[in-house]
Enzyme design. Structure first.
Site, PDB file in Angstrom:
ATOM      1  N   CYS A   1       0.673  -1.065  -0.017  1.00  0.00           N
ATOM      2  CA  CYS A   1       0.003  -0.195  -0.070  1.00  0.00           C
ATOM      3  C   CYS A   1       0.755   1.323   0.027  1.00  0.00           C
ATOM      4  O   CYS A   1       1.878   1.024   0.024  1.00  0.00           O
ATOM      5  CB  CYS A   1      -1.112  -0.102   1.195  1.00  0.00           C
ATOM      6  SG  CYS A   1      -0.086   0.328   2.828  1.00  0.00           S
TER       7      CYS A   1
ATOM      8  N   ASN B   1       2.567   1.506   4.056  1.00  0.00           N
ATOM      9  CA  ASN B   1       2.738   0.253   4.844  1.00  0.00           C
ATOM     10  C   ASN B   1       2.286   0.563   6.425  1.00  0.00           C
ATOM     11  O   ASN B   1       3.263  -0.013   7.350  1.00  0.00           O
ATOM     12  CB  ASN B   1       4.242  -0.169   4.472  1.00  0.00           C
ATOM     13  CG  ASN B   1       4.199  -1.767   5.211  1.00  0.00           C
ATOM     14  OD1 ASN B   1       5.616  -1.886   5.405  1.00  0.00           O
ATOM     15  ND2 ASN B   1       3.638  -2.511   5.171  1.00  0.00           N
TER      16      ASN B   1
ATOM     17  N   CYS C   1      -1.211   0.961   7.340  1.00  0.00           N
ATOM     18  CA  CYS C   1      -2.772   0.719   7.455  1.00  0.00           C
ATOM     19  C   CYS C   1      -3.012  -0.747   6.621  1.00  0.00           C
ATOM     20  O   CYS C   1      -3.127  -1.916   7.025  1.00  0.00           O
ATOM     21  CB  CYS C   1      -3.750   1.555   6.943  1.00  0.00           C
ATOM     22  SG  CYS C   1      -3.580   3.400   8.115  1.00  0.00           S
ATOM     23  N   ARG C   2      -3.277  -0.559   5.234  1.00  0.00           N
ATOM     24  CA  ARG C   2      -3.865  -1.713   4.551  1.00  0.00           C
ATOM     25  C   ARG C   2      -2.872  -2.846   4.550  1.00  0.00           C
ATOM     26  O   ARG C   2      -3.208  -4.189   4.540  1.00  0.00           O
ATOM     27  CB  ARG C   2      -4.435  -1.262   3.239  1.00  0.00           C
ATOM     28  CG  ARG C   2      -5.381  -0.026   3.255  1.00  0.00           C
ATOM     29  CD  ARG C   2      -5.516   0.191   1.922  1.00  0.00           C
ATOM     30  NE  ARG C   2      -4.455   1.242   1.657  1.00  0.00           N
ATOM     31  CZ  ARG C   2      -4.565   1.889   0.265  1.00  0.00           C
ATOM     32  NH1 ARG C   2      -5.369   1.686  -0.479  1.00  0.00           N
ATOM     33  NH2 ARG C   2      -3.328   2.991   0.108  1.00  0.00           N
ATOM     34  N   SER C   3      -1.608  -2.682   3.901  1.00  0.00           N
ATOM     35  CA  SER C   3      -0.909  -3.696   3.583  1.00  0.00           C
ATOM     36  C   SER C   3      -0.251  -4.513   4.930  1.00  0.00           C
ATOM     37  O   SER C   3      -0.433  -5.710   4.993  1.00  0.00           O
ATOM     38  CB  SER C   3       0.442  -3.492   2.749  1.00  0.00           C
ATOM     39  OG  SER C   3       1.228  -2.443   3.176  1.00  0.00           O
TER      40      SER C   3
ATOM     41  N   ASP D   1      -8.142   3.518   1.111  1.00  0.00           N
ATOM     42  CA  ASP D   1      -7.313   3.735   2.216  1.00  0.00           C
ATOM     43  C   ASP D   1      -8.069   4.329   3.361  1.00  0.00           C
ATOM     44  O   ASP D   1      -8.699   5.325   3.082  1.00  0.00           O
ATOM     45  CB  ASP D   1      -6.135   4.860   1.626  1.00  0.00           C
ATOM     46  CG  ASP D   1      -4.899   5.060   2.879  1.00  0.00           C
ATOM     47  OD1 ASP D   1      -5.087   4.742   3.916  1.00  0.00           O
ATOM     48  OD2 ASP D   1      -3.911   5.657   2.476  1.00  0.00           O
TER      49      ASP D   1
END
Length: 181
Positions: free
Chosen positions: A23, A26, A28-30, A141
């Site tokens: 993401c 690095n 939140c999402r990934s 995001d």
């Protein structure tokens, strides 16, 4: 073909499926996808067959823990979202990983743009390609949002990870283990 479970386990360790989630930063999402996929793999007794990592496109958060809100929402679902942020390194990550899973179109454009060959570009896939229960085209995001945004991101990530793992198992890219001990 391996004749027994021990041989299969040894081969699986040697030929790990290497997945990298990407993401923007690095945090939140990934790292959430990293934690979700790790738990799904562990719960299915496939740990020895996978190497899972995550990285960000930018270097703003290198070395930091994931966003506290994502850690909290992940923990409520039983995930340990605690991977320190690192930046994607095209020079080594394209060689090291079998699949590079991005969260949105901007990530896809940037990461495929860093590929040196078509073979490298072909390793880059969208998380949304593996959604089974959501019609979303990306994992938005949640950074500038609230609780609902983090929950939505986790819903989408769980869906995508489930779809990806299902595909890897059904394509025999990993060996389903006998879970009857």
């Amino acid at each position: 073909h391996p004749t027994n479970k021990i041989e299969r386990n040894m081969n699986a360790t040697k030929d790990k499926k290497k997945l990298l989630f990407i993401c923007l930063g690095n945090i939140c999402r990934s790292p959430a996808a990293h934690a979700v996929m790790q738990k799904m793999v562990d719960d299915r007794h496939l740990t020895a067959q996978f190497e899972i990592d995550s990285a960000g496109i930018g270097d703003w958060h290198v070395g930091e823990l994931p966003d506290r809100r994502m850690r909290k929402h992940g923990e409520l679902r039983g995930y340990r979202v605690n991977h320190p942020a690192r930046q994607f390194k095209a020079a080594s990550d394209f060689d090291r990983f079998d699949r590079i899973i991005v969260m949105d179109e901007e990530n896809y454009r940037i990461i495929t743009g860093q590929a040196r060959t078509q073979k490298e570009a072909d390793k880059v896939v969208r998380m949304a390609d593996y959604f089974r229960h959501h019609a979303s085209a990306t994992v938005p995001d949640p950074y500038y949002g609230g609780d609902r945004d983090f929950e939505l991101a986790l819903d989408l990530i769980e869906d995508g990870c489930e779809g990806l793992l299902e595909e890897l198992v059904s394509n025999r890219e990993c060996e389903p283990f006998d879970t009857h001990h």
